[in-house]
Write a protein that holds these residues in place. Sequence first.
Motif, mmCIF file in Angstrom:
data_model
loop_
_atom_site.group_PDB
_atom_site.id
_atom_site.type_symbol
_atom_site.label_atom_id
_atom_site.label_comp_id
_atom_site.label_asym_id
_atom_site.label_seq_id
_atom_site.Cartn_x
_atom_site.Cartn_y
_atom_site.Cartn_z
ATOM 1 N N LEU A 1 0.848 -1.196 0.000
ATOM 2 C CA LEU A 1 0.000 0.000 0.000
ATOM 3 C C LEU A 1 0.880 1.242 0.000
ATOM 4 N N GLN A 2 0.309 2.328 -0.493
ATOM 5 C CA GLN A 2 0.998 3.606 -0.433
ATOM 6 C C GLN A 2 0.025 4.664 0.067
ATOM 7 N N ASP A 3 0.572 5.706 0.672
ATOM 8 C CA ASP A 3 -0.255 6.785 1.216
ATOM 9 C C ASP A 3 -0.471 7.878 0.172
ATOM 10 N N ILE A 4 -1.708 8.329 0.069
ATOM 11 C CA ILE A 4 -2.021 9.483 -0.782
ATOM 12 C C ILE A 4 -2.896 10.449 0.020
ATOM 13 N N GLU A 5 -2.918 11.690 -0.406
ATOM 14 C CA GLU A 5 -3.751 12.689 0.249
ATOM 15 C C GLU A 5 -5.052 12.837 -0.518
ATOM 16 N N ILE A 6 -6.184 12.766 0.192
ATOM 17 C CA ILE A 6 -7.502 12.900 -0.434
ATOM 18 C C ILE A 6 -8.344 13.911 0.346
ATOM 19 N N GLU A 7 -9.433 14.332 -0.308
ATOM 20 C CA GLU A 7 -10.399 15.217 0.343
ATOM 21 C C GLU A 7 -11.657 14.411 0.632
ATOM 22 N N THR A 8 -12.021 14.278 1.907
ATOM 23 C CA THR A 8 -13.328 13.721 2.241
ATOM 24 C C THR A 8 -14.343 14.880 2.185
ATOM 25 N N PRO A 9 -15.634 14.618 2.344
ATOM 26 C CA PRO A 9 -16.591 15.731 2.390
ATOM 27 C C PRO A 9 -16.332 16.719 3.524
ATOM 28 N N LEU A 10 -15.503 16.305 4.510
ATOM 29 C CA LEU A 10 -15.306 17.154 5.685
ATOM 30 C C LEU A 10 -13.909 17.722 5.828
ATOM 31 N N GLU A 11 -12.879 16.992 5.357
ATOM 32 C CA GLU A 11 -11.520 17.483 5.549
ATOM 33 C C GLU A 11 -10.532 16.727 4.666
ATOM 34 N N THR A 12 -9.284 17.187 4.728
ATOM 35 C CA THR A 12 -8.193 16.506 4.025
ATOM 36 C C THR A 12 -7.619 15.420 4.933
ATOM 37 N N MET A 13 -7.275 14.280 4.323
ATOM 38 C CA MET A 13 -6.675 13.211 5.112
ATOM 39 C C MET A 13 -5.677 12.433 4.261
ATOM 40 N N THR A 14 -4.837 11.667 4.934
ATOM 41 C CA THR A 14 -3.935 10.738 4.264
ATOM 42 C C THR A 14 -4.538 9.339 4.362
ATOM 43 N N ALA A 15 -4.634 8.650 3.222
ATOM 44 C CA ALA A 15 -5.254 7.318 3.198
ATOM 45 C C ALA A 15 -4.428 6.381 2.327
ATOM 46 N N LYS A 16 -4.677 5.089 2.488
ATOM 47 C CA LYS A 16 -3.882 4.070 1.804
ATOM 48 C C LYS A 16 -4.598 3.559 0.554
ATOM 49 N N VAL A 17 -3.819 3.317 -0.515
ATOM 50 C CA VAL A 17 -4.338 2.717 -1.740
ATOM 51 C C VAL A 17 -3.296 1.735 -2.272
ATOM 52 N N ILE A 18 -3.763 0.801 -3.111
ATOM 53 C CA ILE A 18 -2.829 -0.060 -3.827
ATOM 54 C C ILE A 18 -2.541 0.570 -5.187
ATOM 55 N N ASP A 19 -1.417 0.199 -5.758
ATOM 56 C CA ASP A 19 -1.099 0.643 -7.107
ATOM 57 C C ASP A 19 -1.439 -0.509 -8.042
ATOM 58 N N GLY A 20 -2.688 -0.563 -8.497
ATOM 59 C CA GLY A 20 -3.158 -1.672 -9.319
ATOM 60 C C GLY A 20 -2.381 -1.833 -10.605
ATOM 61 N N LYS A 21 -1.817 -0.732 -11.123
ATOM 62 C CA LYS A 21 -1.072 -0.808 -12.378
ATOM 63 C C LYS A 21 0.224 -1.587 -12.232
ATOM 64 N N LYS A 22 0.665 -1.797 -10.987
ATOM 65 C CA LYS A 22 1.889 -2.567 -10.758
ATOM 66 C C LYS A 22 1.619 -4.071 -10.695
ATOM 67 N N LEU A 23 0.335 -4.453 -10.733
ATOM 68 C CA LEU A 23 -0.039 -5.871 -10.685
ATOM 69 C C LEU A 23 -0.290 -6.390 -12.101
ATOM 70 N N VAL A 24 0.249 -7.573 -12.393
ATOM 71 C CA VAL A 24 0.004 -8.231 -13.671
ATOM 72 C C VAL A 24 -0.636 -9.585 -13.404
ATOM 73 N N LEU A 25 -1.780 -9.819 -14.003
ATOM 74 C CA LEU A 25 -2.416 -11.132 -13.983
ATOM 75 C C LEU A 25 -2.039 -11.841 -15.270
ATOM 76 N N VAL A 26 -1.401 -12.989 -15.158
ATOM 77 C CA VAL A 26 -0.961 -13.735 -16.334
ATOM 78 C C VAL A 26 -1.816 -14.985 -16.479
ATOM 79 N N SER A 27 -2.529 -15.080 -17.582
ATOM 80 C CA SER A 27 -3.386 -16.227 -17.863
ATOM 81 C C SER A 27 -2.638 -17.247 -18.702
#
Length: 209
Positions: free
Chosen positions: A50-76
């Motif tokens: 996970l990595q931390d990013i800054e987002i705006e909720t309806p009430l305030e700014t916060m730091t929250a965690k997200v995955i970097d989906g583009k770094k994942l490869v599904l190989v069939s």
Amino acid sequence: MHNVHVITHPLVQHKLTLMRRKDASTNSFRRLLGELSTLMAYEVTRDMPLQDIEIETPLETMTAKVIDGKKLVLVSILRAGNGFLDGMLNVVPGARVGHIGLYRDPQTLQPVEYYFKMPSGMHERDVIVVDPMLATGNSAAAAVQRIRDMRPRSLKFVCLLAAPEGIATMQQAHPEVPIYTAAIDRELDAHGYILPGLGDAGDRIFGTK
């Protein structure tokens, strides 16, 4: 077995039982596989970074965690691996997709490659290889070796069913690659099919038999 993870969640086991039934239609088999692969994806991606990013909720700014989906490869592993893709992509829609085409020579049971296409920058990516059946393990081991040659950041193998013979083949060739499966069945028959198994996954997914 070292580095083998059996996903025993009740919903996974329930849907697998429904898929095993010989009277399951092509439509229901395909639908159940999609649902089951989505459920398995939660376990397989449990340790994604996970990595931390800054987002705006309806009430305030916060730091929250997200995955970097583009770094994942599904190989069939074609063709049956495609049955896993949609369910996995439901969980990580930003993932890249690679394909490797292998068929099993009916005489030698050895894999023959006919197609290979991967995203660029594989050395920066986490790879999950998907194929419903880990039977002899020869195709899986060959596919994993081709991908390992591209030096990805991490590598996992996911299947619906595994035979002890296939697990042994994979672990001998790639002991550091974790295997995720919904069940380990009893053995292979003389033709390399898993027993009790569920038949030929590709034929049941695509209705070609």
